[in-house]
Design a protein around this motif. Sequence first.
Motif, PDB file in Angstrom:
ATOM      1  N   TYR A  69       0.861  -1.192   0.153  1.00 40.91           N
ATOM      2  CA  TYR A  69      -0.118  -0.151   0.066  1.00 40.91           C
ATOM      3  C   TYR A  69       0.726   1.226  -0.010  1.00 40.91           C
ATOM      4  N   ASP A  70       1.949   1.205  -0.116  1.00 38.82           N
ATOM      5  CA  ASP A  70       3.125   2.142   0.093  1.00 38.82           C
ATOM      6  C   ASP A  70       2.844   3.221   1.346  1.00 38.82           C
ATOM      7  N   ALA A  71       2.394   2.538   2.254  1.00 39.67           N
ATOM      8  CA  ALA A  71       2.087   3.472   3.603  1.00 39.67           C
ATOM      9  C   ALA A  71       3.186   3.075   4.713  1.00 39.67           C
ATOM     10  N   PRO A  72       3.655   4.370   5.665  1.00 39.27           N
ATOM     11  CA  PRO A  72       4.582   4.217   6.470  1.00 39.27           C
ATOM     12  C   PRO A  72       4.280   3.304   7.670  1.00 39.27           C
ATOM     13  N   GLY A  73       3.052   3.071   8.003  1.00 41.43           N
ATOM     14  CA  GLY A  73       2.609   2.497   9.277  1.00 41.43           C
ATOM     15  C   GLY A  73       1.031   2.128   8.936  1.00 41.43           C
ATOM     16  N   LEU A  74       0.795   0.809   9.459  1.00 42.67           N
ATOM     17  CA  LEU A  74      -0.517   0.195   9.208  1.00 42.67           C
ATOM     18  C   LEU A  74      -0.960  -0.546  10.440  1.00 42.67           C
ATOM     19  N   LEU A  75      -2.239  -0.685  10.750  1.00 40.47           N
ATOM     20  CA  LEU A  75      -2.687  -1.314  11.739  1.00 40.47           C
ATOM     21  C   LEU A  75      -3.656  -2.438  10.997  1.00 40.47           C
ATOM     22  N   PRO A  76      -3.663  -3.905  11.138  1.00 40.79           N
ATOM     23  CA  PRO A  76      -4.294  -4.796  10.715  1.00 40.79           C
ATOM     24  C   PRO A  76      -5.785  -4.847  11.442  1.00 40.79           C
ATOM     25  N   VAL A  77      -7.055  -4.918  10.765  1.00 37.85           N
ATOM     26  CA  VAL A  77      -8.067  -4.949  11.518  1.00 37.85           C
ATOM     27  C   VAL A  77      -8.993  -5.827  10.860  1.00 37.85           C
ATOM     28  N   ALA A  78     -10.083  -6.236  11.672  1.00 33.63           N
ATOM     29  CA  ALA A  78     -11.155  -7.424  11.084  1.00 33.63           C
ATOM     30  C   ALA A  78     -12.042  -6.622   9.731  1.00 33.63           C
ATOM     31  N   GLY A  79     -11.361  -6.295   8.735  1.00 23.92           N
ATOM     32  CA  GLY A  79     -12.022  -5.586   8.016  1.00 23.92           C
ATOM     33  C   GLY A  79     -12.239  -4.117   8.054  1.00 23.92           C
ATOM     34  N   THR A  80     -12.415  -3.254   7.115  1.00 23.91           N
ATOM     35  CA  THR A  80     -12.543  -1.937   7.210  1.00 23.91           C
ATOM     36  C   THR A  80     -13.723  -1.431   7.984  1.00 23.91           C
ATOM     37  N   GLN A  81     -14.589  -2.527   7.741  1.00 19.70           N
ATOM     38  CA  GLN A  81     -15.890  -2.153   8.589  1.00 19.70           C
ATOM     39  C   GLN A  81     -15.502  -2.000  10.135  1.00 19.70           C
ATOM     40  N   ALA A  82     -14.690  -2.787  10.698  1.00 16.84           N
ATOM     41  CA  ALA A  82     -14.221  -2.708  12.131  1.00 16.84           C
ATOM     42  C   ALA A  82     -13.785  -1.181  12.643  1.00 16.84           C
ATOM     43  N   ALA A  83     -12.906  -0.936  11.505  1.00 13.05           N
ATOM     44  CA  ALA A  83     -12.569   0.720  11.680  1.00 13.05           C
ATOM     45  C   ALA A  83     -13.783   1.676  11.564  1.00 13.05           C
ATOM     46  N   ILE A  84     -14.574   1.493  10.522  1.00 16.70           N
ATOM     47  CA  ILE A  84     -15.493   2.368  10.258  1.00 16.70           C
ATOM     48  C   ILE A  84     -16.504   2.541  11.818  1.00 16.70           C
ATOM     49  N   GLN A  85     -16.484   1.325  12.305  1.00 17.97           N
ATOM     50  CA  GLN A  85     -17.322   1.559  13.417  1.00 17.97           C
ATOM     51  C   GLN A  85     -16.699   1.961  14.936  1.00 17.97           C
ATOM     52  N   ALA A  86     -15.378   1.868  14.685  1.00 16.24           N
ATOM     53  CA  ALA A  86     -14.643   2.291  15.961  1.00 16.24           C
ATOM     54  C   ALA A  86     -14.110   3.771  15.832  1.00 16.24           C
ATOM     55  N   LEU A  87     -13.853   4.284  14.738  1.00 19.01           N
ATOM     56  CA  LEU A  87     -13.441   5.719  14.633  1.00 19.01           C
ATOM     57  C   LEU A  87     -14.228   6.994  15.177  1.00 19.01           C
ATOM     58  N   PRO A  88     -15.399   6.686  15.152  1.00 22.79           N
ATOM     59  CA  PRO A  88     -16.313   7.781  15.558  1.00 22.79           C
ATOM     60  C   PRO A  88     -16.251   7.870  17.157  1.00 22.79           C
ATOM     61  N   ARG A  89     -15.780   6.687  17.686  1.00 23.36           N
ATOM     62  CA  ARG A  89     -15.821   6.688  19.240  1.00 23.36           C
ATOM     63  C   ARG A  89     -14.317   7.260  19.616  1.00 23.36           C
ATOM     64  N   LEU A  90     -13.438   7.580  18.885  1.00 25.44           N
ATOM     65  CA  LEU A  90     -12.091   8.068  19.205  1.00 25.44           C
ATOM     66  C   LEU A  90     -12.026   9.716  19.115  1.00 25.44           C
ATOM     67  N   ARG A  91     -13.318  10.322  18.846  1.00 25.50           N
ATOM     68  CA  ARG A  91     -13.359  11.719  19.059  1.00 25.50           C
ATOM     69  C   ARG A  91     -14.349  12.271  19.732  1.00 25.50           C
ATOM     70  N   ALA A  92     -14.376  13.275  20.335  1.00 28.70           N
ATOM     71  CA  ALA A  92     -15.428  14.115  21.166  1.00 28.70           C
ATOM     72  C   ALA A  92     -16.556  14.482  19.925  1.00 28.70           C
ATOM     73  N   PRO A  93     -17.640  14.628  20.388  1.00 28.60           N
ATOM     74  CA  PRO A  93     -18.874  15.228  19.597  1.00 28.60           C
ATOM     75  C   PRO A  93     -18.215  16.428  18.382  1.00 28.60           C
ATOM     76  N   ALA A  94     -18.359  16.113  17.226  1.00 24.94           N
ATOM     77  CA  ALA A  94     -17.632  16.947  16.351  1.00 24.94           C
ATOM     78  C   ALA A  94     -18.775  17.191  15.169  1.00 24.94           C
ATOM     79  N   ARG A  95     -18.268  18.094  14.246  1.00 23.85           N
ATOM     80  CA  ARG A  95     -19.143  18.395  13.100  1.00 23.85           C
ATOM     81  C   ARG A  95     -18.521  17.525  12.076  1.00 23.85           C
ATOM     82  N   VAL A  96     -19.314  16.553  11.490  1.00 26.22           N
ATOM     83  CA  VAL A  96     -18.938  15.541  10.591  1.00 26.22           C
ATOM     84  C   VAL A  96     -19.692  15.747   9.148  1.00 26.22           C
ATOM     85  N   SER A  97     -18.718  15.711   8.096  1.00 28.88           N
ATOM     86  CA  SER A  97     -19.237  15.738   6.723  1.00 28.88           C
ATOM     87  C   SER A  97     -19.078  14.529   5.963  1.00 28.88           C
TER      88      SER A  97
END
Length: 322
Positions: free
Chosen positions: A60-88
């Motif tokens: 992927y030509d990336a400097p660092g990566l985290l393997p996850v159980a499908g991108t779906q796992a990250a999609i579900q988790a990322l919103p939990r890593l920010r305080a309430p925000a304006r999201v587009s």
Amino acid sequence: MLEHGGKLREAMQRYGGSDWIDLSTGINPVGYPAPALSPDAWQRLPEPDPALVRAACAYYDAPGLLPVAGTQAAIQALPRLRAPARVSVSAPSYAEHAHHWSRHGHVLRQVPYTALDAAVRDSDVVVIVNPNNPTGATVPPGQLLAWHAQLAARGGWLVVDEAFGDTAPALSIAAYAEQPGLIVLRSVGKFFGLAGLRLGFVAAAPALLAQLEDLLGPWAVSGPAQEIALAALRDRAWQQATQARLARDGERMRALLPGASGTPLFHWWAQAQPEAFHEHMARRAIWVRLFRDAARGIRIGLPATEAHWQRLEQALRDWNQR
């Protein structure tokens, strides 16, 4: 849960028959041939394999990566890593992004691709699918990096879902993902035809990857998935042959669907009568993806065999001659 492609059992129950062609997902129908697995893959707890991460970073030509159980796992988790925000979130696009950012106290709006530039100015988080699923729309890397710079300057995030990016490597910005505020998602399931592995990767700054890893917990990716993916990511001969085959098949599909857009793996057809077309195909045991509401149209993936191509072409002739 939201509506997605697949669900072939559901189609069979509704329409009958058994010899179905599933074109509803956009997944490579001629997937990577999984190698035999070591006994350890089944018997040991699946600790992270550094070799897998190195192979993925090279691919992927990336400097660092985290393997996850499908991108779906990250999609579900990322919103939990920010305080309430304006999201587009770019729209129309993969619906799980908007679904999960609408939770956890965030203020969500869905923004057409043509209005994303204005949305960046008054958002804390912008989520873009590139190439887009289902329409195939793309945003140039330079534009994405300019938007990231605006967002990062005030502590914001740009999340770029490159799940279908393997056939358009020049679009990827994974190489820049070590910069704070830039998060890139990559999938093993689409190009490699290994959706059943449930494996994806997240490229981001080390601190954010550590937060995400802690949230997802131990043993996030199975041992068999890691072994099969390691072989696939290292197999450059298979990758090159597959790129050439998908390019040919994508052109063949485009010729069958005048006015369609998309990627080599799938095409988006803004059919004037999408419900009727979906029904027409289902009656012939061909399962395509119907989109209703704001994104009205049909998404069609690639057939796996010449016999399947012939059935699809006949079904399209029948539709045009009705």
